[in-house]
Design a protein around this motif. Sequence first.
Motif, PDB file in Angstrom:
ATOM      1  N   GLY A  92     -45.537  36.500  84.197  1.00 18.15           N
ATOM      2  CA  GLY A  92     -46.548  37.114  84.803  1.00 18.15           C
ATOM      3  C   GLY A  92     -47.818  37.576  83.660  1.00 18.15           C
ATOM      4  O   GLY A  92     -47.546  37.334  82.430  1.00 18.15           O
ATOM      5  N   ARG A  93     -48.873  38.292  83.976  1.00 10.67           N
ATOM      6  CA  ARG A  93     -49.687  38.444  83.179  1.00 10.67           C
ATOM      7  C   ARG A  93     -49.668  40.024  82.746  1.00 10.67           C
ATOM      8  O   ARG A  93     -49.388  40.943  83.754  1.00 10.67           O
ATOM      9  N   LEU A  94     -49.902  40.217  81.723  1.00 13.10           N
ATOM     10  CA  LEU A  94     -49.853  41.546  80.970  1.00 13.10           C
ATOM     11  C   LEU A  94     -51.293  41.774  80.258  1.00 13.10           C
ATOM     12  O   LEU A  94     -51.571  40.991  79.456  1.00 13.10           O
ATOM     13  N   ARG A  95     -51.902  42.947  80.577  1.00 10.20           N
ATOM     14  CA  ARG A  95     -52.936  43.191  79.715  1.00 10.20           C
ATOM     15  C   ARG A  95     -52.938  44.294  78.956  1.00 10.20           C
ATOM     16  O   ARG A  95     -52.496  45.380  79.469  1.00 10.20           O
ATOM     17  N   VAL A  96     -53.425  44.081  77.793  1.00 11.27           N
ATOM     18  CA  VAL A  96     -53.314  45.098  76.729  1.00 11.27           C
ATOM     19  C   VAL A  96     -54.470  45.332  75.809  1.00 11.27           C
ATOM     20  O   VAL A  96     -55.301  44.536  75.912  1.00 11.27           O
ATOM     21  N   GLY A 136     -59.524  51.822  85.363  1.00 12.12           N
ATOM     22  CA  GLY A 136     -60.702  51.325  85.600  1.00 12.12           C
ATOM     23  C   GLY A 136     -60.764  49.844  85.190  1.00 12.12           C
ATOM     24  O   GLY A 136     -61.115  49.068  85.677  1.00 12.12           O
ATOM     25  N   ASP A 137     -60.269  49.613  83.899  1.00  9.62           N
ATOM     26  CA  ASP A 137     -60.310  48.231  83.198  1.00  9.62           C
ATOM     27  C   ASP A 137     -59.141  47.532  83.356  1.00  9.62           C
ATOM     28  O   ASP A 137     -58.900  46.311  83.024  1.00  9.62           O
ATOM     29  N   ASN A 138     -58.099  48.015  84.298  1.00 12.00           N
ATOM     30  CA  ASN A 138     -56.800  47.391  84.706  1.00 12.00           C
ATOM     31  C   ASN A 138     -56.012  46.837  83.582  1.00 12.00           C
ATOM     32  O   ASN A 138     -55.616  45.758  83.430  1.00 12.00           O
ATOM     33  N   VAL A 139     -56.010  47.658  82.608  1.00 16.68           N
ATOM     34  CA  VAL A 139     -55.117  47.484  81.361  1.00 16.68           C
ATOM     35  C   VAL A 139     -53.813  48.212  81.544  1.00 16.68           C
ATOM     36  O   VAL A 139     -53.451  49.437  81.732  1.00 16.68           O
ATOM     37  N   ASP A 140     -52.784  47.183  81.297  1.00 18.76           N
ATOM     38  CA  ASP A 140     -51.394  48.044  81.086  1.00 18.76           C
ATOM     39  C   ASP A 140     -51.041  48.879  80.177  1.00 18.76           C
ATOM     40  O   ASP A 140     -50.288  49.903  80.517  1.00 18.76           O
TER      41      ASP A 140
END
Length: 316
Positions: A92-96, A136-140
């Motif tokens: 899956g996708r992970l936002r950092v 707000g920025d949907n960062v994990d």
Amino acid sequence: MDRFDAMQAFVRVVETGSFTKAAQTLHMSKTTVTQLVQQLEARLRVKLLNRTTRQVHITADGAAYYERAVRLLVDLDDAETSLSSAAAFPKGRLRVDIPSPLACMLLVPAFPEFHARYPELQIEMGVSDRMVDLIGDNVDCVVRGGEVSEQSLIARHVGDMYLGVYAAPRYLQRVTNPTHPSDLESDPHRIVGFLSSRTAKLLPCTLRQGDRCIEIKGKYALAVDDGNAYLAAGLAGVGVLWLPHYMAKHHLARGELVHLFEEWALDPMPIYLAFHPNRHVSAKLRVFIKWVIELMAEHAPMAANSEGQENTSGLR
């Protein structure tokens, strides 16, 4: 109506405070998100959100439903990631979000090995020194150097950056070679200023030698708020700078920087990995955290007196 999608859309609208932002983070159209929330309200026969042309406010019923929805989504993720295959092969996708020098010099060069280990993971890496709104920025998660003030985050101390004072030979050829840190406070010396993303103020440098302690602010011709730009200014001879050793070592070896005041020590800068308590520590986030800890142990090991520190109520 897919109840999972509707619940997820509602949660994202609450967390971002906007249908537009929720749609962006969910990779849906604003119309789709709006329809999902409306269908959810129709099914529940309650008003979850009050909308105006500019703002979205959660109702009392909406707040109660939000708390339960978050728990249900976390439980669902738990159920999926608890399977042995999901734990062993997270996908899956992970936002950092990572400071630019740390990303460019450490994480990105090491990424191929991480990708080989977890080929089904997609990492979306924001590379910046700016303050990030995780919800707000949907960062994990974010990795940050130095003391951070957000009290709402769960943070783990993963390393310490050791720093030194450096200058380019072209700068030292232009001015009198400084013999003491206090020399940097007077003409003709200049520093390269680094602006805090949180306060927009210059970050000073504190040096210690035994019982002696001196704080250097100095005059600057250029101040920046990005680590790569800061290093570039120093290499161009704009002024003296204080750098983590990992940023300086290659330039030091090539003769592009000179280490000043080696008998003085700077306090190490702690590195934190932080995430929002509403964000579940999924298998994919868990392996990313483990990888960052491995990298920091190699390149920025924790000081002996800070080993194992963790802050679960906020960032110190």
